[in-house]
Write a protein that holds these residues in place. Sequence first.
Motif, PDB file in Angstrom:
ATOM      1  N   LYS A 198       0.900  -1.218   0.187  1.00 39.36           N
ATOM      2  CA  LYS A 198      -0.001   0.027  -0.007  1.00 39.36           C
ATOM      3  C   LYS A 198       0.779   1.222   0.006  1.00 39.36           C
ATOM      4  O   LYS A 198       0.541   2.139  -0.778  1.00 39.36           O
ATOM      5  CB  LYS A 198      -1.142   0.079   1.107  1.00 39.36           C
ATOM      6  CG  LYS A 198      -1.937  -1.155   1.199  1.00 39.36           C
ATOM      7  CD  LYS A 198      -2.700  -1.129   2.424  1.00 39.36           C
ATOM      8  CE  LYS A 198      -3.873  -2.296   2.241  1.00 39.36           C
ATOM      9  NZ  LYS A 198      -4.521  -2.362   3.458  1.00 39.36           N
ATOM     10  N   LYS A 257       2.253   1.859  -3.423  1.00 39.94           N
ATOM     11  CA  LYS A 257       1.153   2.434  -4.223  1.00 39.94           C
ATOM     12  C   LYS A 257       1.029   3.816  -4.069  1.00 39.94           C
ATOM     13  O   LYS A 257       0.870   4.622  -5.137  1.00 39.94           O
ATOM     14  CB  LYS A 257      -0.245   1.456  -3.978  1.00 39.94           C
ATOM     15  CG  LYS A 257      -1.272   1.791  -5.079  1.00 39.94           C
ATOM     16  CD  LYS A 257      -2.337   0.985  -4.916  1.00 39.94           C
ATOM     17  CE  LYS A 257      -3.384   1.257  -5.848  1.00 39.94           C
ATOM     18  NZ  LYS A 257      -4.504   0.457  -5.690  1.00 39.94           N
ATOM     19  N   ILE A 258       0.716   4.085  -2.958  1.00 39.16           N
ATOM     20  CA  ILE A 258       0.654   5.637  -2.571  1.00 39.16           C
ATOM     21  C   ILE A 258       1.830   6.681  -2.988  1.00 39.16           C
ATOM     22  O   ILE A 258       1.476   7.624  -3.618  1.00 39.16           O
ATOM     23  CB  ILE A 258       0.342   5.752  -1.023  1.00 39.16           C
ATOM     24  CG1 ILE A 258      -0.878   5.028  -0.727  1.00 39.16           C
ATOM     25  CG2 ILE A 258       0.354   7.230  -0.790  1.00 39.16           C
ATOM     26  CD1 ILE A 258      -1.279   5.163   0.894  1.00 39.16           C
ATOM     27  N   TYR A 259       2.998   6.031  -2.767  1.00 38.99           N
ATOM     28  CA  TYR A 259       4.266   6.876  -3.071  1.00 38.99           C
ATOM     29  C   TYR A 259       4.382   6.721  -4.814  1.00 38.99           C
ATOM     30  O   TYR A 259       4.818   7.928  -5.149  1.00 38.99           O
ATOM     31  CB  TYR A 259       5.485   6.001  -2.504  1.00 38.99           C
ATOM     32  CG  TYR A 259       6.711   6.627  -2.824  1.00 38.99           C
ATOM     33  CD1 TYR A 259       6.931   7.949  -2.162  1.00 38.99           C
ATOM     34  CD2 TYR A 259       7.802   6.527  -3.806  1.00 38.99           C
ATOM     35  CE1 TYR A 259       7.799   8.866  -2.476  1.00 38.99           C
ATOM     36  CE2 TYR A 259       8.869   7.027  -3.900  1.00 38.99           C
ATOM     37  CZ  TYR A 259       9.020   8.467  -3.156  1.00 38.99           C
ATOM     38  OH  TYR A 259      10.197   9.042  -3.478  1.00 38.99           O
ATOM     39  N   GLN A 260       4.061   5.917  -5.368  1.00 42.33           N
ATOM     40  CA  GLN A 260       4.019   5.891  -6.928  1.00 42.33           C
ATOM     41  C   GLN A 260       2.942   6.854  -7.270  1.00 42.33           C
ATOM     42  O   GLN A 260       2.930   7.584  -8.262  1.00 42.33           O
ATOM     43  CB  GLN A 260       3.868   4.332  -7.676  1.00 42.33           C
ATOM     44  CG  GLN A 260       4.824   3.553  -7.316  1.00 42.33           C
ATOM     45  CD  GLN A 260       6.019   3.848  -8.398  1.00 42.33           C
ATOM     46  OE1 GLN A 260       5.652   4.875  -8.983  1.00 42.33           O
ATOM     47  NE2 GLN A 260       7.100   3.323  -8.089  1.00 42.33           N
ATOM     48  N   ASN A 261       1.658   7.010  -6.705  1.00 47.90           N
ATOM     49  CA  ASN A 261       0.795   7.870  -7.028  1.00 47.90           C
ATOM     50  C   ASN A 261       1.474   9.397  -7.084  1.00 47.90           C
ATOM     51  O   ASN A 261       1.024  10.276  -7.640  1.00 47.90           O
ATOM     52  CB  ASN A 261      -0.687   7.664  -6.435  1.00 47.90           C
ATOM     53  CG  ASN A 261      -1.226   6.354  -6.737  1.00 47.90           C
ATOM     54  OD1 ASN A 261      -1.357   5.950  -7.873  1.00 47.90           O
ATOM     55  ND2 ASN A 261      -2.065   5.784  -5.917  1.00 47.90           N
ATOM     56  N   TRP A 262       2.191   9.542  -5.800  1.00 48.20           N
ATOM     57  CA  TRP A 262       2.469  10.846  -5.489  1.00 48.20           C
ATOM     58  C   TRP A 262       3.417  11.156  -6.476  1.00 48.20           C
ATOM     59  O   TRP A 262       3.438  12.215  -6.778  1.00 48.20           O
ATOM     60  CB  TRP A 262       3.034  10.917  -3.911  1.00 48.20           C
ATOM     61  CG  TRP A 262       3.712  12.087  -3.705  1.00 48.20           C
ATOM     62  CD1 TRP A 262       5.273  12.159  -3.454  1.00 48.20           C
ATOM     63  CD2 TRP A 262       3.366  13.288  -3.517  1.00 48.20           C
ATOM     64  NE1 TRP A 262       5.689  13.485  -3.267  1.00 48.20           N
ATOM     65  CE2 TRP A 262       4.492  14.166  -3.126  1.00 48.20           C
ATOM     66  CE3 TRP A 262       2.023  13.880  -3.761  1.00 48.20           C
ATOM     67  CZ2 TRP A 262       4.143  15.707  -3.128  1.00 48.20           C
ATOM     68  CZ3 TRP A 262       1.850  15.356  -3.314  1.00 48.20           C
ATOM     69  CH2 TRP A 262       2.996  16.296  -3.268  1.00 48.20           C
ATOM     70  N   GLN A 263       4.405  10.438  -6.676  1.00 47.31           N
ATOM     71  CA  GLN A 263       5.325  10.608  -7.738  1.00 47.31           C
ATOM     72  C   GLN A 263       4.667  10.955  -9.289  1.00 47.31           C
ATOM     73  O   GLN A 263       5.127  11.961  -9.901  1.00 47.31           O
ATOM     74  CB  GLN A 263       6.430   9.453  -8.109  1.00 47.31           C
ATOM     75  CG  GLN A 263       7.415   9.158  -6.825  1.00 47.31           C
ATOM     76  CD  GLN A 263       8.147  10.400  -6.375  1.00 47.31           C
ATOM     77  OE1 GLN A 263       8.906  10.998  -7.166  1.00 47.31           O
ATOM     78  NE2 GLN A 263       8.353  10.567  -5.229  1.00 47.31           N
ATOM     79  N   ASN A 264       4.006  10.140  -9.708  1.00 45.01           N
ATOM     80  CA  ASN A 264       3.121  10.483 -10.781  1.00 45.01           C
ATOM     81  C   ASN A 264       2.274  11.904 -10.919  1.00 45.01           C
ATOM     82  O   ASN A 264       2.370  12.611 -11.581  1.00 45.01           O
ATOM     83  CB  ASN A 264       1.839   9.359 -11.226  1.00 45.01           C
ATOM     84  CG  ASN A 264       2.690   8.089 -11.378  1.00 45.01           C
ATOM     85  OD1 ASN A 264       3.719   8.023 -11.859  1.00 45.01           O
ATOM     86  ND2 ASN A 264       2.069   6.931 -11.449  1.00 45.01           N
ATOM     87  N   PHE A 265       1.746  12.062  -9.605  1.00 43.35           N
ATOM     88  CA  PHE A 265       1.303  13.313  -9.365  1.00 43.35           C
ATOM     89  C   PHE A 265       2.162  14.577  -9.704  1.00 43.35           C
ATOM     90  O   PHE A 265       1.850  15.452 -10.327  1.00 43.35           O
ATOM     91  CB  PHE A 265       0.457  13.707  -8.102  1.00 43.35           C
ATOM     92  CG  PHE A 265       0.102  14.771  -7.764  1.00 43.35           C
ATOM     93  CD1 PHE A 265      -1.261  15.433  -8.282  1.00 43.35           C
ATOM     94  CD2 PHE A 265       0.660  15.626  -7.046  1.00 43.35           C
ATOM     95  CE1 PHE A 265      -1.724  16.835  -8.076  1.00 43.35           C
ATOM     96  CE2 PHE A 265       0.112  16.997  -6.640  1.00 43.35           C
ATOM     97  CZ  PHE A 265      -1.040  17.295  -7.210  1.00 43.35           C
ATOM     98  N   ARG A 311       3.021  14.879 -13.456  1.00 43.08           N
ATOM     99  CA  ARG A 311       1.949  15.379 -14.109  1.00 43.08           C
ATOM    100  C   ARG A 311       1.712  16.786 -13.932  1.00 43.08           C
ATOM    101  O   ARG A 311       1.388  17.606 -14.844  1.00 43.08           O
ATOM    102  CB  ARG A 311       0.810  14.534 -14.144  1.00 43.08           C
ATOM    103  CG  ARG A 311       0.912  12.985 -14.668  1.00 43.08           C
ATOM    104  CD  ARG A 311      -0.257  12.148 -14.492  1.00 43.08           C
ATOM    105  NE  ARG A 311       0.048  11.025 -15.064  1.00 43.08           N
ATOM    106  CZ  ARG A 311      -1.005   9.909 -14.754  1.00 43.08           C
ATOM    107  NH1 ARG A 311      -1.813  10.106 -13.968  1.00 43.08           N
ATOM    108  NH2 ARG A 311      -0.688   8.649 -15.411  1.00 43.08           N
TER     109      ARG A 311
END
Length: 128
Positions: free
Chosen positions: A109, A112-120, A123
């Motif tokens: 988890k 996943k949260i860290y990847q979402n932060w990096q993608n944010f 972008r």
Amino acid sequence: MNRLSYPQKFTLIGFLLAIPLTLVMYLRISEINSRVDLAQKEIYGNQYLRPLRQLREHIPKLQRLNYQGLNANLSNPESPVNLEAKIDANFQSLANTRQLGKILVAGDKFNKIYQNWQNFKLRRRQWS
């Protein structure tokens, strides 16, 4: 029973009384150990949740700052760069407690949260 001598009878009775006592003691000790393990996991969970709680406070503030350009009525004294630095620091402290995440089965988890932060972050820099 009449063929046994008194010491043999006492040994047999003692043995028959010792079996349930041993079983009860084993179950009691295993229950105590499971409670100690649960208490230790609660301590680990508390250490792991502190940076997550701060993330939960900082991310909505950053979202509100992102929409501040759309609504002039919103005012916030913090800058987005400052909030992003705080969020990165929270992720760093979470990464420092990564071993706790493995114990608590929360490592996937976190990734996943860290990847979402990096993608944010990637972008968001591409937005006009």
